[in-house]
Design a protein around this motif. Structure first.
Motif, PDB file in Angstrom:
ATOM      1  N   ASN A 121      11.393 -13.131   8.159  1.00  0.00           N
ATOM      2  CA  ASN A 121      10.141 -13.509   8.816  1.00  0.00           C
ATOM      3  C   ASN A 121       8.985 -13.673   7.840  1.00  0.00           C
ATOM      4  OD1 ASN A 121       9.553 -10.886   8.131  1.00  0.00           O
ATOM      5  ND2 ASN A 121       8.895 -10.268  10.164  1.00  0.00           N
ATOM      6  N   GLY A 122       9.254 -13.491   6.528  1.00  0.00           N
ATOM      7  CA  GLY A 122       8.231 -13.670   5.506  1.00  0.00           C
ATOM      8  C   GLY A 122       7.592 -12.383   5.022  1.00  0.00           C
ATOM      9  N   ASP A 123       7.838 -11.275   5.705  1.00  0.00           N
ATOM     10  CA  ASP A 123       7.275  -9.997   5.269  1.00  0.00           C
ATOM     11  C   ASP A 123       7.801  -9.627   3.886  1.00  0.00           C
ATOM     12  OD1 ASP A 123       5.965  -9.724   7.670  1.00  0.00           O
ATOM     13  OD2 ASP A 123       7.309  -8.185   8.470  1.00  0.00           O
ATOM     14  N   LEU A 124       6.928  -9.063   3.063  1.00  0.00           N
ATOM     15  CA  LEU A 124       7.319  -8.572   1.743  1.00  0.00           C
ATOM     16  C   LEU A 124       7.322  -7.047   1.781  1.00  0.00           C
ATOM     17  CD1 LEU A 124       5.198 -10.880  -0.594  1.00  0.00           C
ATOM     18  CD2 LEU A 124       7.622 -11.064  -0.060  1.00  0.00           C
ATOM     19  N   ARG A 125       8.408  -6.466   1.318  1.00  0.00           N
ATOM     20  CA  ARG A 125       8.529  -5.012   1.271  1.00  0.00           C
ATOM     21  C   ARG A 125       9.143  -4.597  -0.055  1.00  0.00           C
ATOM     22  NH1 ARG A 125       5.707  -5.735   4.958  1.00  0.00           N
ATOM     23  NH2 ARG A 125       5.825  -4.901   7.056  1.00  0.00           N
ATOM     24  N   PHE A 126       8.753  -3.415  -0.530  1.00  0.00           N
ATOM     25  CA  PHE A 126       9.270  -2.861  -1.777  1.00  0.00           C
ATOM     26  C   PHE A 126      10.338  -1.832  -1.462  1.00  0.00           C
ATOM     27  CE2 PHE A 126       5.196  -4.572  -2.827  1.00  0.00           C
ATOM     28  CZ  PHE A 126       5.340  -5.065  -4.111  1.00  0.00           C
ATOM     29  N   ASP A 127      11.467  -1.930  -2.146  1.00  0.00           N
ATOM     30  CA  ASP A 127      12.586  -1.014  -1.955  1.00  0.00           C
ATOM     31  C   ASP A 127      12.312   0.279  -2.723  1.00  0.00           C
ATOM     32  OD1 ASP A 127      15.054   0.352  -1.944  1.00  0.00           O
ATOM     33  OD2 ASP A 127      16.184  -1.525  -1.959  1.00  0.00           O
ATOM     34  N   VAL A 128      12.370   1.409  -2.034  1.00  0.00           N
ATOM     35  CA  VAL A 128      12.113   2.710  -2.653  1.00  0.00           C
ATOM     36  C   VAL A 128      13.050   2.941  -3.837  1.00  0.00           C
ATOM     37  CG1 VAL A 128      12.279   5.209  -2.259  1.00  0.00           C
ATOM     38  CG2 VAL A 128      11.144   3.757  -0.585  1.00  0.00           C
TER      39      VAL A 128
ATOM     40  N   HIS B   1       3.474   5.712  -2.923  1.00  0.00           N
ATOM     41  CA  HIS B   1       4.736   6.338  -3.345  1.00  0.00           C
ATOM     42  C   HIS B   1       4.750   6.558  -4.857  1.00  0.00           C
ATOM     43  CE1 HIS B   1       9.055   7.215  -3.299  1.00  0.00           C
ATOM     44  NE2 HIS B   1       9.181   6.382  -4.312  1.00  0.00           N
ATOM     45  N   CYS B   2       4.188   5.592  -5.602  1.00  0.00           N
ATOM     46  CA  CYS B   2       4.161   5.674  -7.069  1.00  0.00           C
ATOM     47  C   CYS B   2       2.948   6.440  -7.591  1.00  0.00           C
ATOM     48  CB  CYS B   2       4.171   4.269  -7.659  1.00  0.00           C
ATOM     49  SG  CYS B   2       5.692   3.354  -7.318  1.00  0.00           S
ATOM     50  N   GLY B   3       2.055   6.829  -6.685  1.00  0.00           N
ATOM     51  CA  GLY B   3       0.875   7.578  -7.110  1.00  0.00           C
ATOM     52  C   GLY B   3      -0.160   6.730  -7.818  1.00  0.00           C
ATOM     53  N   ARG B   4      -0.230   5.445  -7.460  1.00  0.00           N
ATOM     54  CA  ARG B   4      -1.144   4.517  -8.109  1.00  0.00           C
ATOM     55  C   ARG B   4      -2.049   3.865  -7.067  1.00  0.00           C
ATOM     56  NH1 ARG B   4      -1.860   5.951 -12.311  1.00  0.00           N
ATOM     57  NH2 ARG B   4      -2.459   3.983 -13.214  1.00  0.00           N
ATOM     58  N   PRO B   5      -3.296   3.554  -7.416  1.00  0.00           N
ATOM     59  CA  PRO B   5      -4.120   2.739  -6.521  1.00  0.00           C
ATOM     60  C   PRO B   5      -3.488   1.345  -6.394  1.00  0.00           C
ATOM     61  CG  PRO B   5      -5.440   3.689  -8.303  1.00  0.00           C
ATOM     62  CD  PRO B   5      -3.999   3.965  -8.617  1.00  0.00           C
TER      63      PRO B   5
ATOM     64  N   ALA C  27       0.835  -1.207   0.000  1.00  0.00           N
ATOM     65  CA  ALA C  27       0.000   0.000   0.000  1.00  0.00           C
ATOM     66  C   ALA C  27       0.869   1.256   0.000  1.00  0.00           C
ATOM     67  CB  ALA C  27      -0.936  -0.007   1.205  1.00  0.00           C
ATOM     68  N   GLU C  28       1.933   1.252   0.790  1.00  0.00           N
ATOM     69  CA  GLU C  28       2.838   2.400   0.824  1.00  0.00           C
ATOM     70  C   GLU C  28       3.551   2.565  -0.513  1.00  0.00           C
ATOM     71  OE1 GLU C  28       4.064   2.313   5.567  1.00  0.00           O
ATOM     72  OE2 GLU C  28       5.171   1.069   4.141  1.00  0.00           O
TER      73      GLU C  28
ATOM     74  N   PHE D 144      -1.373  -0.693  -9.156  1.00  0.00           N
ATOM     75  CA  PHE D 144       0.034  -0.939  -8.832  1.00  0.00           C
ATOM     76  C   PHE D 144       0.363  -2.414  -9.010  1.00  0.00           C
ATOM     77  CE2 PHE D 144       3.253  -2.113  -5.652  1.00  0.00           C
ATOM     78  CZ  PHE D 144       4.292  -1.301  -6.038  1.00  0.00           C
ATOM     79  N   GLU D 145      -0.522  -3.291  -8.548  1.00  0.00           N
ATOM     80  CA  GLU D 145      -0.290  -4.735  -8.674  1.00  0.00           C
ATOM     81  C   GLU D 145      -0.171  -5.154 -10.136  1.00  0.00           C
ATOM     82  OE1 GLU D 145      -2.665  -6.244  -4.676  1.00  0.00           O
ATOM     83  OE2 GLU D 145      -3.689  -6.268  -6.605  1.00  0.00           O
TER      84      GLU D 145
END
Length: 78
Positions: free
Chosen positions: A45-52, A24-28, A19-20, A32-33
């Motif tokens: 721990n399994g969390d998925l995060r996007f690198d800025v 950041h990209c200005g997309r719903p 969501a963040e 975005f998906e």
């Protein structure tokens, strides 16, 4: 009337949730998906995060014609 000075130090996050990252990209999130080709980083721990930095590189690639792309093409011609 009294006045005060306020100093704020903001430390931007580098790793974003989906969501963040969409914000950041200005997309719903749904767009975005579909549109974003950046793969998230999986934490231990399994969390998925996007690198800025990856998101910014993807956004820059959408603009096209960047000087680094032109330099890369010229270097391949030599």
């Amino acid at each position: 009337m009294a006045s005060a000075t306020l100093q704020l130090n903001i430390i931007p996050k580098r790793m974003l949730t989906k969501a963040e990252a969409a914000h950041h990209c200005g997309r719903p999130v749904k767009r975005f998906e579909v549109e974003c080709g950046v793969a998230p980083v999986r934490f231990p721990n399994g969390d998925l995060r996007f690198d800025v930095k990856d998101l910014d590189a993807w956004l820059d690639s959408l603009k096209g014609g960047s000087s680094s792309d032109a330099d890369d093409i010229v270097s391949r011609l030599a």
